[in-house]
Design a protein around this motif. Structure first.
Motif, PDB file in Angstrom:
ATOM      1  N   LYS A 100       3.410  17.298 -56.061  1.00  0.00           N
ATOM      2  CA  LYS A 100       2.322  17.174 -55.102  1.00  0.00           C
ATOM      3  C   LYS A 100       2.854  17.348 -53.690  1.00  0.00           C
ATOM      4  CE  LYS A 100       0.897  13.277 -56.944  1.00  0.00           C
ATOM      5  NZ  LYS A 100       0.347  12.008 -57.181  1.00  0.00           N
ATOM      6  N   LEU A 101       2.037  17.961 -52.849  1.00  0.00           N
ATOM      7  CA  LEU A 101       2.362  18.032 -51.430  1.00  0.00           C
ATOM      8  C   LEU A 101       1.792  16.791 -50.756  1.00  0.00           C
ATOM      9  CD1 LEU A 101       1.579  21.755 -50.629  1.00  0.00           C
ATOM     10  CD2 LEU A 101       3.812  20.703 -50.874  1.00  0.00           C
ATOM     11  N   VAL A 102       2.635  16.104 -50.024  1.00  0.00           N
ATOM     12  CA  VAL A 102       2.214  14.893 -49.333  1.00  0.00           C
ATOM     13  C   VAL A 102       2.404  15.117 -47.836  1.00  0.00           C
ATOM     14  CG1 VAL A 102       2.545  12.410 -49.097  1.00  0.00           C
ATOM     15  CG2 VAL A 102       2.965  13.514 -51.301  1.00  0.00           C
ATOM     16  N   PRO A 103       1.315  15.430 -47.122  1.00  0.00           N
ATOM     17  CA  PRO A 103       1.447  15.611 -45.671  1.00  0.00           C
ATOM     18  C   PRO A 103       1.515  14.251 -44.975  1.00  0.00           C
ATOM     19  CG  PRO A 103      -0.810  16.023 -46.352  1.00  0.00           C
ATOM     20  CD  PRO A 103      -0.020  15.743 -47.597  1.00  0.00           C
ATOM     21  N   ILE A 104       2.509  14.101 -44.115  1.00  0.00           N
ATOM     22  CA  ILE A 104       2.670  12.879 -43.326  1.00  0.00           C
ATOM     23  C   ILE A 104       2.606  13.296 -41.855  1.00  0.00           C
ATOM     24  CG2 ILE A 104       4.186  10.949 -42.743  1.00  0.00           C
ATOM     25  CD1 ILE A 104       3.320  10.768 -45.630  1.00  0.00           C
ATOM     26  N   GLN A 105       1.515  12.917 -41.183  1.00  0.00           N
ATOM     27  CA  GLN A 105       1.347  13.313 -39.792  1.00  0.00           C
ATOM     28  C   GLN A 105       2.179  12.447 -38.845  1.00  0.00           C
ATOM     29  OE1 GLN A 105      -1.150  13.639 -42.000  1.00  0.00           O
ATOM     30  NE2 GLN A 105      -1.396  15.813 -41.708  1.00  0.00           N
ATOM     31  N   ALA A 106       2.360  11.177 -39.172  1.00  0.00           N
ATOM     32  CA  ALA A 106       3.148  10.274 -38.327  1.00  0.00           C
ATOM     33  C   ALA A 106       3.748   9.189 -39.199  1.00  0.00           C
ATOM     34  CB  ALA A 106       2.266   9.662 -37.242  1.00  0.00           C
ATOM     35  N   SER A 107       4.940   8.744 -38.830  1.00  0.00           N
ATOM     36  CA  SER A 107       5.576   7.657 -39.577  1.00  0.00           C
ATOM     37  C   SER A 107       6.484   6.860 -38.653  1.00  0.00           C
ATOM     38  CB  SER A 107       6.375   8.209 -40.765  1.00  0.00           C
ATOM     39  OG  SER A 107       7.392   9.054 -40.317  1.00  0.00           O
ATOM     40  N   VAL A 108       6.678   5.604 -39.030  1.00  0.00           N
ATOM     41  CA  VAL A 108       7.553   4.703 -38.282  1.00  0.00           C
ATOM     42  C   VAL A 108       8.509   4.066 -39.280  1.00  0.00           C
ATOM     43  CG1 VAL A 108       7.671   2.626 -36.861  1.00  0.00           C
ATOM     44  CG2 VAL A 108       5.795   4.220 -36.552  1.00  0.00           C
ATOM     45  N   PHE A 109       9.777   4.049 -38.928  1.00  0.00           N
ATOM     46  CA  PHE A 109      10.815   3.462 -39.778  1.00  0.00           C
ATOM     47  C   PHE A 109      11.084   2.041 -39.282  1.00  0.00           C
ATOM     48  CE2 PHE A 109      11.092   7.953 -40.014  1.00  0.00           C
ATOM     49  CZ  PHE A 109      11.425   8.224 -41.324  1.00  0.00           C
ATOM     50  N   HIS A 110      11.080   1.090 -40.204  1.00  0.00           N
ATOM     51  CA  HIS A 110      11.297  -0.304 -39.823  1.00  0.00           C
ATOM     52  C   HIS A 110      12.145  -0.978 -40.886  1.00  0.00           C
ATOM     53  CE1 HIS A 110       8.092  -1.575 -42.660  1.00  0.00           C
ATOM     54  NE2 HIS A 110       7.529  -0.429 -42.297  1.00  0.00           N
ATOM     55  N   GLU A 111      12.462  -2.241 -40.668  1.00  0.00           N
ATOM     56  CA  GLU A 111      13.400  -2.937 -41.557  1.00  0.00           C
ATOM     57  C   GLU A 111      12.863  -3.114 -42.980  1.00  0.00           C
ATOM     58  OE1 GLU A 111      12.165  -7.360 -39.948  1.00  0.00           O
ATOM     59  OE2 GLU A 111      13.870  -6.300 -39.102  1.00  0.00           O
ATOM     60  N   MET A 112      11.550  -3.147 -43.147  1.00  0.00           N
ATOM     61  CA  MET A 112      10.975  -3.328 -44.470  1.00  0.00           C
ATOM     62  C   MET A 112      10.681  -2.001 -45.172  1.00  0.00           C
ATOM     63  SD  MET A 112      11.109  -6.493 -44.554  1.00  0.00           S
ATOM     64  CE  MET A 112      10.183  -7.042 -45.949  1.00  0.00           C
ATOM     65  N   PRO A 167      21.593  -1.798 -31.260  1.00  0.00           N
ATOM     66  CA  PRO A 167      21.897  -0.372 -31.449  1.00  0.00           C
ATOM     67  C   PRO A 167      22.270  -0.025 -32.894  1.00  0.00           C
ATOM     68  CG  PRO A 167      23.037  -1.224 -29.508  1.00  0.00           C
ATOM     69  CD  PRO A 167      22.398  -2.384 -30.204  1.00  0.00           C
ATOM     70  N   GLU A 168      22.872  -0.977 -33.601  1.00  0.00           N
ATOM     71  CA  GLU A 168      23.237  -0.730 -35.002  1.00  0.00           C
ATOM     72  C   GLU A 168      21.982  -0.581 -35.868  1.00  0.00           C
ATOM     73  OE1 GLU A 168      24.555  -3.509 -33.331  1.00  0.00           O
ATOM     74  OE2 GLU A 168      26.418  -2.474 -32.818  1.00  0.00           O
ATOM     75  N   GLU A 169      20.990  -1.422 -35.591  1.00  0.00           N
ATOM     76  CA  GLU A 169      19.730  -1.349 -36.331  1.00  0.00           C
ATOM     77  C   GLU A 169      19.006  -0.030 -36.020  1.00  0.00           C
ATOM     78  OE1 GLU A 169      16.343  -4.162 -35.532  1.00  0.00           O
ATOM     79  OE2 GLU A 169      17.159  -5.094 -37.348  1.00  0.00           O
ATOM     80  N   GLN A 170      19.007   0.349 -34.764  1.00  0.00           N
ATOM     81  CA  GLN A 170      18.404   1.620 -34.335  1.00  0.00           C
ATOM     82  C   GLN A 170      19.108   2.783 -35.044  1.00  0.00           C
ATOM     83  OE1 GLN A 170      15.951   1.982 -31.879  1.00  0.00           O
ATOM     84  NE2 GLN A 170      16.002   4.199 -31.647  1.00  0.00           N
ATOM     85  N   GLU A 171      20.412   2.724 -35.101  1.00  0.00           N
ATOM     86  CA  GLU A 171      21.199   3.777 -35.755  1.00  0.00           C
ATOM     87  C   GLU A 171      20.905   3.838 -37.260  1.00  0.00           C
ATOM     88  OE1 GLU A 171      25.870   4.385 -36.456  1.00  0.00           O
ATOM     89  OE2 GLU A 171      25.297   4.166 -34.341  1.00  0.00           O
ATOM     90  N   LYS A 176      18.115   6.724 -41.708  1.00  0.00           N
ATOM     91  CA  LYS A 176      17.058   6.759 -42.716  1.00  0.00           C
ATOM     92  C   LYS A 176      16.085   7.905 -42.407  1.00  0.00           C
ATOM     93  CE  LYS A 176      15.349   2.704 -43.590  1.00  0.00           C
ATOM     94  NZ  LYS A 176      14.473   1.497 -43.576  1.00  0.00           N
ATOM     95  N   ARG A 177      15.785   8.081 -41.134  1.00  0.00           N
ATOM     96  CA  ARG A 177      14.882   9.158 -40.699  1.00  0.00           C
ATOM     97  C   ARG A 177      15.478  10.521 -41.032  1.00  0.00           C
ATOM     98  NH1 ARG A 177      14.597  12.437 -36.141  1.00  0.00           N
ATOM     99  NH2 ARG A 177      12.494  12.993 -35.512  1.00  0.00           N
ATOM    100  N   GLN A 178      16.742  10.717 -40.680  1.00  0.00           N
ATOM    101  CA  GLN A 178      17.412  11.997 -40.946  1.00  0.00           C
ATOM    102  C   GLN A 178      17.487  12.287 -42.447  1.00  0.00           C
ATOM    103  OE1 GLN A 178      18.143  14.366 -38.825  1.00  0.00           O
ATOM    104  NE2 GLN A 178      17.378  13.071 -37.171  1.00  0.00           N
TER     105      GLN A 178
END
Length: 185
Positions: A100-112, A167-171, A176-178
């Motif tokens: 299936k193609l799953v289009p994701i227009q926006a996403s946010v990466f967080h600790e959970m 900064p470690e959490e941001q990294e 995860k994003r990459q």
């Protein structure tokens, strides 16, 4: 322009349309030249006309997939960027999960995990979340994705997330994003 940045999807769509058009012009041009040169439909030029058709078909498939996941409108993106603040975000992604193609227009990466928004109303959200979570787990990204089809509910969720504290959490969120962007069109 790099994957995950707002506007990538539209730029990629325009590029795919341009390349598809070039392939089709080459193909029809070869048939036309062959016909004008020999007066017959079948010639060596006809064989040459077949070669650009394969890349044209590939580009056309990508165009159809890209059209299913058009980016957010500019006003919606500005609002999302304002609400997201210092969060790690990604936009204009198309994931392939379980055929299936799953289009994701926006996403946010967080600790959970990952909070994502899609404009596709045809997706069965629970099944899609299960499929994407399976994809993420199989490639070593240990996060749960939560997909929203309601933009206001998505923004409310994003507003409730805390920005990376160190900064470690941001990294870690950037990594995860990459990792996820590798599996996006």
């Amino acid at each position: 322009m790099e994957k995950g940045i707002y506007g990538y999807g539209k730029k990629k769509l325009m590029r795919q349309c341009f390349l598809c058009a070039i392939c089709l012009v080459l193909s029809f041009g070869a048939v036309l030249i062959g016909y004008l040169a020999t007066g017959k439909r079948t010639s060596i030029w006809t064989i040459g006309a077949v070669f650009p058709v394969i890349p044209a078909a590939t580009f056309l498939v990508n165009i159809v997939a890209r059209c299913k996941g058009l980016p957010l409108k500019k006003e919606e993106y500005k609002r999302f960027a304002e609400v997201a603040g210092g969060q790690v975000t990604a936009c204009d992604m198309i994931l392939t999960a379980n055929q299936k193609l799953v289009p994701i227009q926006a996403s946010v990466f967080h600790e959970m995990g990952i909070a994502a928004y899609t404009t596709s109303k045809k997706l069965d959200i629970k099944e899609t979340e299960r499929d994407v979570n399976g994809l993420l787990k199989s490639v070593g990204i240990y996060s749960k994705i939560q997909i929203f089809t309601d933009y206001e509910a998505f923004l409310k969720r994003v507003k409730g997330l805390k920005t990376p504290a160190s900064p470690e959490e941001q990294e870690a969120f950037e990594k995860k994003r990459q990792d996820l962007l590798v599996y996006s069109m």
